[in-house]
Design a protein around this motif. Sequence first.
Motif, PDB file in Angstrom:
ATOM      1  N   GLU A 102      38.406  50.263  69.199  1.00  0.00           N
ATOM      2  CA  GLU A 102      39.428  50.439  68.114  1.00  0.00           C
ATOM      3  C   GLU A 102      40.183  51.089  68.459  1.00  0.00           C
ATOM      4  O   GLU A 102      39.756  52.527  68.426  1.00  0.00           O
ATOM      5  N   LEU A 103      41.229  51.369  68.599  1.00  0.00           N
ATOM      6  CA  LEU A 103      42.707  52.405  68.567  1.00  0.00           C
ATOM      7  C   LEU A 103      43.200  52.372  67.364  1.00  0.00           C
ATOM      8  O   LEU A 103      42.956  51.830  66.027  1.00  0.00           O
ATOM      9  N   LYS A 104      42.947  54.056  66.975  1.00  0.00           N
ATOM     10  CA  LYS A 104      43.935  54.101  65.896  1.00  0.00           C
ATOM     11  C   LYS A 104      44.580  54.845  66.342  1.00  0.00           C
ATOM     12  O   LYS A 104      45.350  55.051  66.892  1.00  0.00           O
ATOM     13  N   TYR A 105      45.973  55.101  64.742  1.00  0.00           N
ATOM     14  CA  TYR A 105      46.931  55.623  64.863  1.00  0.00           C
ATOM     15  C   TYR A 105      46.494  57.385  65.296  1.00  0.00           C
ATOM     16  O   TYR A 105      46.143  58.020  64.570  1.00  0.00           O
ATOM     17  N   LYS A 106      47.607  58.076  65.916  1.00  0.00           N
ATOM     18  CA  LYS A 106      47.267  59.514  66.375  1.00  0.00           C
ATOM     19  C   LYS A 106      48.696  60.244  65.974  1.00  0.00           C
ATOM     20  O   LYS A 106      49.299  59.815  65.615  1.00  0.00           O
ATOM     21  N   PRO A 107      48.151  60.887  63.892  1.00  0.00           N
ATOM     22  CA  PRO A 107      48.766  61.578  63.562  1.00  0.00           C
ATOM     23  C   PRO A 107      49.994  61.444  64.257  1.00  0.00           C
ATOM     24  O   PRO A 107      49.853  63.202  65.389  1.00  0.00           O
ATOM     25  N   GLY A 108      51.431  62.261  64.110  1.00  0.00           N
ATOM     26  CA  GLY A 108      52.559  63.213  64.621  1.00  0.00           C
ATOM     27  C   GLY A 108      53.300  62.711  65.884  1.00  0.00           C
ATOM     28  O   GLY A 108      54.248  63.018  66.528  1.00  0.00           O
ATOM     29  N   THR A 109      52.757  61.400  66.158  1.00  0.00           N
ATOM     30  CA  THR A 109      53.030  60.279  67.531  1.00  0.00           C
ATOM     31  C   THR A 109      53.218  59.406  66.505  1.00  0.00           C
ATOM     32  O   THR A 109      53.872  58.656  66.053  1.00  0.00           O
ATOM     33  N   THR A 110      53.747  58.489  68.292  1.00  0.00           N
ATOM     34  CA  THR A 110      54.135  57.531  67.998  1.00  0.00           C
ATOM     35  C   THR A 110      53.213  56.164  68.864  1.00  0.00           C
ATOM     36  O   THR A 110      53.310  55.617  70.235  1.00  0.00           O
ATOM     37  N   SER A 111      51.922  56.816  69.329  1.00  0.00           N
ATOM     38  CA  SER A 111      51.224  56.509  69.716  1.00  0.00           C
ATOM     39  C   SER A 111      49.343  55.993  68.716  1.00  0.00           C
ATOM     40  O   SER A 111      49.296  56.711  67.778  1.00  0.00           O
ATOM     41  N   ILE A 112      48.791  54.985  69.202  1.00  0.00           N
ATOM     42  CA  ILE A 112      47.095  54.817  69.017  1.00  0.00           C
ATOM     43  C   ILE A 112      46.742  54.946  70.206  1.00  0.00           C
ATOM     44  O   ILE A 112      46.871  54.996  71.201  1.00  0.00           O
ATOM     45  N   THR A 113      45.230  56.174  69.705  1.00  0.00           N
ATOM     46  CA  THR A 113      44.702  56.097  70.803  1.00  0.00           C
ATOM     47  C   THR A 113      42.933  55.734  70.521  1.00  0.00           C
ATOM     48  O   THR A 113      42.815  55.624  69.924  1.00  0.00           O
ATOM     49  N   CYS A 114      42.601  56.066  71.156  1.00  0.00           N
ATOM     50  CA  CYS A 114      40.498  55.583  71.718  1.00  0.00           C
ATOM     51  C   CYS A 114      40.418  57.537  71.240  1.00  0.00           C
ATOM     52  O   CYS A 114      40.417  57.780  71.882  1.00  0.00           O
ATOM     53  N   ASP A 115      39.045  56.921  69.742  1.00  0.00           N
ATOM     54  CA  ASP A 115      38.009  58.397  69.633  1.00  0.00           C
ATOM     55  C   ASP A 115      37.238  58.554  70.527  1.00  0.00           C
ATOM     56  O   ASP A 115      37.067  59.325  70.673  1.00  0.00           O
ATOM     57  N   TYR A 116      36.420  57.694  71.273  1.00  0.00           N
ATOM     58  CA  TYR A 116      36.008  57.420  72.003  1.00  0.00           C
ATOM     59  C   TYR A 116      36.073  58.332  73.440  1.00  0.00           C
ATOM     60  O   TYR A 116      35.835  59.021  74.140  1.00  0.00           O
ATOM     61  N   CYS A 117      37.390  57.208  74.027  1.00  0.00           N
ATOM     62  CA  CYS A 117      37.495  57.711  75.709  1.00  0.00           C
ATOM     63  C   CYS A 117      39.037  58.477  75.526  1.00  0.00           C
ATOM     64  O   CYS A 117      39.254  58.790  77.551  1.00  0.00           O
ATOM     65  N   GLY A 118      39.540  58.571  74.875  1.00  0.00           N
ATOM     66  CA  GLY A 118      40.690  59.417  75.045  1.00  0.00           C
ATOM     67  C   GLY A 118      42.223  58.594  74.900  1.00  0.00           C
ATOM     68  O   GLY A 118      43.316  58.516  75.247  1.00  0.00           O
ATOM     69  N   HIS A 119      42.012  57.049  75.332  1.00  0.00           N
ATOM     70  CA  HIS A 119      42.874  55.995  75.889  1.00  0.00           C
ATOM     71  C   HIS A 119      44.437  56.322  75.314  1.00  0.00           C
ATOM     72  O   HIS A 119      44.030  55.855  73.859  1.00  0.00           O
TER      73      HIS A 119
END
Length: 369
Positions: free
Chosen positions: A21-38
């Motif tokens: 599951e992709l999660k919001y990355k604070p301070g950005t306007t992106s969602i990111t994967c905690d496992y592979c970094g996508h």
Amino acid sequence: MTETPVHKTELKKACINCGAELKYKPGTTSITCDYCGHQEKISIETSTFEELELYPYLKEMGDQRHSEEISMLHCKNCGANQHVEENYKSLHCVYCSMPLILEDAYKEDWILPGAVLPFQIDTQKSFLIFQKWVKGLWWAPNKLKKASLDPQFTKGLYLPYWTFDAHLDADYTGQRGEYYYVTETYRDSKGNTKSRQVRKTRWYPASGHVSGFVDDTLVKASGQRAGRVPSKIARWNLKKLQPFHSSFLAGFVTEKYTIPLKDGHLKSEEVAQGIATSWARSDIGGDTQRVSSISVDLSRETFKHILLPVYVSAYRYNGKEYNFFVNGETGALSGNRPYSFWKIFFAVLGVLIIIGIIVLFAQQAEQLQ
């Protein structure tokens, strides 16, 4: 068979690389994967906020045009209602750390947020801020310091607020005060005659009209945790608000409003009354002012439901709840804390022993003389 509609605040987005599951990355306007970094960019369709007309909404609740259904979890211990934009296997209440029963989740309508101020600092940074604060506490129980070493106790939470905009017109009556000084004589404690300047005020009648735009009157929309979030950290730069997108909620907990829109509006009217009085005083001028009466009229009123970020660390000590808050934008911290009885007891005992030794040596020195 009819297809069950999927509401956009409940959509979970999976990573195209690994499926996590992709999660919001604070301070950005992106969602990111905690496992592979996508990472994927959050696509916001508009750069402006939709201000909803207040009175049609109060009258008919907007025919639910700006409402939708979300899943809620209710804490039976402290009463907090929480929505989680993540597939947790287990979850604890952000306020009191008691376990939440996922099977008890229920559906509930809410007025869609019009804007969100995304987290600007991540969980790790907020945890380090909290950890540094705890290490600096005197007389803190050892268990508290151990708890501060565990990041699982720190959770990101979006708090609900109402904001109100309106054009304000007010007619007032009052008085303008102008200072002047006179010389008075008096006798001091020794009977000597002296003089001093004494300030007095001349009052003149005043009346007039003030008007202007009241922008983003902020009213807390959750009353179930009244007084829990300290006012000194409850300050955000609303210029950083983003048009609402559910991706900003991914990986965080969202508290649902419990103060109805109509009650929030009544509070905003009190704030508007204070603003009008301040404008009237400025309009009266002089050195000081009195406002005897003021008639306030608000027009073209609109509102938004917005979400603002904090990190919460919940801790229980001797059966009592303690909360520590970190502003998710500024990093400001505040909270209540327990004291260790035994640390204080032994510290006081140590001081008394030292005083006793000093007194004993002093007495022995006198005897030798």
